[in-house]
Motif scaffolding. Sequence first.
Motif, PDB file in Angstrom:
ATOM      1  N   PRO A 103       0.804  -1.228   0.000  1.00  0.00           N
ATOM      2  CA  PRO A 103       0.000   0.000   0.000  1.00  0.00           C
ATOM      3  C   PRO A 103       0.834   1.273   0.000  1.00  0.00           C
ATOM      4  O   PRO A 103       0.414   2.285  -0.568  1.00  0.00           O
ATOM      5  CB  PRO A 103      -0.851  -0.118   1.273  1.00  0.00           C
ATOM      6  CG  PRO A 103      -0.197  -1.145   2.103  1.00  0.00           C
ATOM      7  CD  PRO A 103       0.472  -2.085   1.149  1.00  0.00           C
ATOM      8  N   ILE A 104       2.019   1.247   0.612  1.00  0.00           N
ATOM      9  CA  ILE A 104       2.895   2.427   0.572  1.00  0.00           C
ATOM     10  C   ILE A 104       3.318   2.719  -0.864  1.00  0.00           C
ATOM     11  O   ILE A 104       3.255   3.866  -1.328  1.00  0.00           O
ATOM     12  CB  ILE A 104       4.132   2.208   1.472  1.00  0.00           C
ATOM     13  CG1 ILE A 104       3.738   2.236   2.947  1.00  0.00           C
ATOM     14  CG2 ILE A 104       5.189   3.290   1.210  1.00  0.00           C
ATOM     15  CD1 ILE A 104       4.883   1.891   3.887  1.00  0.00           C
ATOM     16  N   VAL A 105       3.745   1.679  -1.578  1.00  0.00           N
ATOM     17  CA  VAL A 105       4.176   1.854  -2.973  1.00  0.00           C
ATOM     18  C   VAL A 105       3.020   2.337  -3.837  1.00  0.00           C
ATOM     19  O   VAL A 105       3.159   3.279  -4.631  1.00  0.00           O
ATOM     20  CB  VAL A 105       4.756   0.530  -3.511  1.00  0.00           C
ATOM     21  CG1 VAL A 105       4.980   0.620  -5.022  1.00  0.00           C
ATOM     22  CG2 VAL A 105       6.064   0.194  -2.810  1.00  0.00           C
ATOM     23  N   LEU A 106       1.857   1.704  -3.687  1.00  0.00           N
ATOM     24  CA  LEU A 106       0.703   2.077  -4.506  1.00  0.00           C
ATOM     25  C   LEU A 106       0.223   3.486  -4.170  1.00  0.00           C
ATOM     26  O   LEU A 106      -0.181   4.240  -5.067  1.00  0.00           O
ATOM     27  CB  LEU A 106      -0.425   1.072  -4.310  1.00  0.00           C
ATOM     28  CG  LEU A 106      -0.165  -0.347  -4.838  1.00  0.00           C
ATOM     29  CD1 LEU A 106      -1.352  -1.246  -4.551  1.00  0.00           C
ATOM     30  CD2 LEU A 106       0.136  -0.324  -6.332  1.00  0.00           C
ATOM     31  N   ALA A 107       0.246   3.855  -2.897  1.00  0.00           N
ATOM     32  CA  ALA A 107      -0.210   5.190  -2.505  1.00  0.00           C
ATOM     33  C   ALA A 107       0.718   6.268  -3.061  1.00  0.00           C
ATOM     34  O   ALA A 107       0.265   7.310  -3.553  1.00  0.00           O
ATOM     35  CB  ALA A 107      -0.302   5.298  -0.985  1.00  0.00           C
ATOM     36  N   ASN A 108       2.025   6.048  -2.989  1.00  0.00           N
ATOM     37  CA  ASN A 108       2.961   7.025  -3.552  1.00  0.00           C
ATOM     38  C   ASN A 108       2.820   7.122  -5.067  1.00  0.00           C
ATOM     39  O   ASN A 108       2.900   8.213  -5.645  1.00  0.00           O
ATOM     40  CB  ASN A 108       4.397   6.646  -3.180  1.00  0.00           C
ATOM     41  CG  ASN A 108       4.765   7.057  -1.772  1.00  0.00           C
ATOM     42  OD1 ASN A 108       4.260   8.052  -1.251  1.00  0.00           O
ATOM     43  ND2 ASN A 108       5.629   6.295  -1.135  1.00  0.00           N
ATOM     44  N   ALA A 109       2.607   5.976  -5.730  1.00  0.00           N
ATOM     45  CA  ALA A 109       2.368   6.009  -7.177  1.00  0.00           C
ATOM     46  C   ALA A 109       1.056   6.713  -7.486  1.00  0.00           C
ATOM     47  O   ALA A 109       0.948   7.457  -8.468  1.00  0.00           O
ATOM     48  CB  ALA A 109       2.359   4.585  -7.734  1.00  0.00           C
TER      49      ALA A 109
END
Length: 536
Positions: free
Chosen positions: A126-132
């Motif tokens: 979720p961190i990666v997807l949220a930043n993307a």
Amino acid sequence: MAQARAGLITARSGWSAAALLPLAFLALFFAWPVLAIVTLGLREGGVLDAVFSGETWELVGFTLGQALASTVVAVVAGLPVAFVLARCRLRGLGFVRAAVMVPFVLPTVVVGLAFRTFWPDGGVLPIVLANAFFNVAVVARTVGGLWAHTDRRAEDAARALGASRPRAFLSVVLPALAPAIGSAAAVVFLFCATSFGVVLVLGGSRYRTLETEIYLRTVELFDLSGAAALSLLQFAAVLAVLVLGALARRRRETALSLRGREELARRPSGGEWYVVAVAFGVVVALLTPVVGLVTRSLSTRDGWSFAGYAALASRGDRGTLAVTGIDAALNSVRTAFDATLVALVVGVFSAVVLVGLRRSGSRISEVLDTALMLPLGVSAVTVGFGYLVTMDALPGDFRTSPMLVPLAQALVVTPLIVRMVLPVLRAVDERLRQAAATLGASPWRVWREVDLPLVGRSLAAAAGFGYVVALGEFGATSFLARPDAPTLPVVIARLMSRPGELNSQMAYAACALLMVVTVGCVLLIERLRVPSSGEF
């Protein structure tokens, strides 16, 4: 010839002197506070031990790793959207532009809570997807801006010679877009590497980046030497990314041709419809967390309810807040207005100076351009704590001034305004300005009568854009806002850190209200902005 050269030297000297004003602003409200914190850390000793510790490099590895993964996801998701915005003539493109732009200006705590509706326990994914999620707009805007002006005849010629559509894209289109992709990737990587609110909400104590660790060591542990070491590492990484981004941006400007978008845009055909479908799939994916957040703000154990919205008139469960949610919202509005005003003055003046420096051939333009971007990549916590350490030296003890938070927010907003206004100013035909000057107009009148009417819409769009960014700023504000005058993002974080269903409902309701204001501002910006102008 000699007279022209003398005039050029005079203009260069004048613009170089003007560049000292934005540099002085950065020196006073950015460099001084940051250097003060680093100096304090160096005095305490232990900086080298912190730099070479295994824990520090684990933080560096996770920070760079999640930033790289987020950048790859954002680029892959943003390219189909860039194609649709740049090359397709379809209904609903205005909706696509707005839908892609909304995530970029949403407050970080809002996005963090939106993704927590799907991943309650957080984690790396979720961190990666949220930043993307935040940065698809950067890729779509930056790459689409160049793609909309790239000559299509070379691609058509490759297709006529028998190349398949994928091969024509890889051999002709992609090399032409490489400068824009590199520029966008550098900016996205910068934003992801310095992400604060998203990692704080979704990472918790398990996953930490340099930014959140600086916050922990400064605020909770008061480990200034460790925080200083991490700040130095972060600053070095940011400076390297900014240099690479500046090189890519210069190549993109060189690659830009004079062909207009209307000549290149056409209705998709054949396999292009698959790309259009992927682009609209990306838009749906971007809207999913937004819809989930609104749904979560209305759902309770007993069913659908507006209890969270009604509770914003209170101070939360058992007096969690020092002020009501409505008071915090009003304070956010006032603070964001002050920050936007400061950022507009500094940002527009800086953009004008950058244009003048470029036209006069001064080498200072690249220095000033890079310096203006630095606040985006330095820990907001470091800047905020530096304010508390240094601002008492200014007349009247500036630490207690109501302008302290707006100035910190303006540091974040100013680079974005520069990036929006600068390309439009550079596009103004210099012959119009020279004609006005030949007829006796002063430099101020040339700006008022020639430049301002041409860039007025972009200025209005930049003001709206800066306002919503300031409205949702969380990093520095969370450190500087007084308990009796918090902004809405600070209140949301405080509510989520306290137990109680009412506090949770209030937090989600406040997020939904911020999101509604953001969407409204984005729709207004899209009506005002000049097509294909700016990077954001």
